[in-house]
Design a protein around this motif. Sequence first.
Motif, PDB file in Angstrom:
ATOM      1  N   ILE A 122       0.848  -1.201   0.000  1.00  0.00           N
ATOM      2  CA  ILE A 122       0.000   0.000   0.000  1.00  0.00           C
ATOM      3  C   ILE A 122       0.882   1.250   0.000  1.00  0.00           C
ATOM      4  N   SER A 123       1.953   1.237   0.769  1.00  0.00           N
ATOM      5  CA  SER A 123       2.848   2.402   0.842  1.00  0.00           C
ATOM      6  C   SER A 123       3.488   2.705  -0.508  1.00  0.00           C
ATOM      7  N   LYS A 124       3.967   1.666  -1.200  1.00  0.00           N
ATOM      8  CA  LYS A 124       4.584   1.868  -2.518  1.00  0.00           C
ATOM      9  C   LYS A 124       3.551   2.400  -3.514  1.00  0.00           C
ATOM     10  N   GLY A 125       2.355   1.823  -3.485  1.00  0.00           N
ATOM     11  CA  GLY A 125       1.297   2.265  -4.389  1.00  0.00           C
ATOM     12  C   GLY A 125       0.895   3.702  -4.124  1.00  0.00           C
ATOM     13  N   ALA A 126       0.841   4.057  -2.846  1.00  0.00           N
ATOM     14  CA  ALA A 126       0.487   5.433  -2.476  1.00  0.00           C
ATOM     15  C   ALA A 126       1.532   6.408  -2.999  1.00  0.00           C
ATOM     16  N   ALA A 127       2.800   6.043  -2.901  1.00  0.00           N
ATOM     17  CA  ALA A 127       3.875   6.902  -3.395  1.00  0.00           C
ATOM     18  C   ALA A 127       3.777   7.046  -4.921  1.00  0.00           C
ATOM     19  N   MET A 128       3.511   5.948  -5.616  1.00  0.00           N
ATOM     20  CA  MET A 128       3.402   5.990  -7.078  1.00  0.00           C
ATOM     21  C   MET A 128       2.226   6.837  -7.542  1.00  0.00           C
ATOM     22  N   LYS A 129       1.105   6.750  -6.813  1.00  0.00           N
ATOM     23  CA  LYS A 129      -0.115   7.469  -7.201  1.00  0.00           C
ATOM     24  C   LYS A 129      -0.206   8.848  -6.548  1.00  0.00           C
ATOM     25  N   ASN A 130       0.783   9.176  -5.709  1.00  0.00           N
ATOM     26  CA  ASN A 130       0.808  10.456  -5.012  1.00  0.00           C
ATOM     27  C   ASN A 130      -0.424  10.643  -4.123  1.00  0.00           C
ATOM     28  N   ILE A 131      -0.744   9.593  -3.368  1.00  0.00           N
ATOM     29  CA  ILE A 131      -1.860   9.619  -2.419  1.00  0.00           C
ATOM     30  C   ILE A 131      -1.258   9.565  -1.017  1.00  0.00           C
ATOM     31  N   SER A 132      -1.673  10.475  -0.156  1.00  0.00           N
ATOM     32  CA  SER A 132      -1.063  10.537   1.173  1.00  0.00           C
ATOM     33  C   SER A 132      -1.481   9.348   2.036  1.00  0.00           C
ATOM     34  N   MET A 133      -0.533   8.858   2.832  1.00  0.00           N
ATOM     35  CA  MET A 133      -0.827   7.740   3.736  1.00  0.00           C
ATOM     36  C   MET A 133      -1.848   8.169   4.786  1.00  0.00           C
ATOM     37  N   ASP A 134      -1.868   9.448   5.138  1.00  0.00           N
ATOM     38  CA  ASP A 134      -2.857   9.928   6.103  1.00  0.00           C
ATOM     39  C   ASP A 134      -4.267   9.745   5.553  1.00  0.00           C
ATOM     40  N   LYS A 135      -4.448  10.058   4.272  1.00  0.00           N
ATOM     41  CA  LYS A 135      -5.755   9.887   3.632  1.00  0.00           C
ATOM     42  C   LYS A 135      -6.145   8.403   3.611  1.00  0.00           C
ATOM     43  N   ILE A 136      -5.184   7.547   3.307  1.00  0.00           N
ATOM     44  CA  ILE A 136      -5.438   6.106   3.265  1.00  0.00           C
ATOM     45  C   ILE A 136      -5.816   5.598   4.654  1.00  0.00           C
ATOM     46  N   LYS A 137      -5.049   5.987   5.664  1.00  0.00           N
ATOM     47  CA  LYS A 137      -5.338   5.555   7.038  1.00  0.00           C
ATOM     48  C   LYS A 137      -6.715   6.042   7.488  1.00  0.00           C
TER      49      LYS A 137
END
Length: 74
Positions: free
Chosen positions: A48-63
Amino acid sequence: MRKQIDITKSVYEICTENPDVIEIMKSLGFESITNPGMLNTAGRFMTISKGAAMKNISMDKIKEEFAKKGYDIK
């Protein structure tokens, strides 16, 4: 009781253990996760972390989104 997601696991492992995660991920912008071929190939090494970095989505938003759906991220 809340479910836990271990973000050190691959997306494939997480989605296999918790199939409803696919819809959560899709709603966050990971549209290709609904493609079984993509999940079975890239999903086996993608986290999930790698995908978030690739898609430029913040981990805070995901959490935050996972928390709304009853998940804790560890």
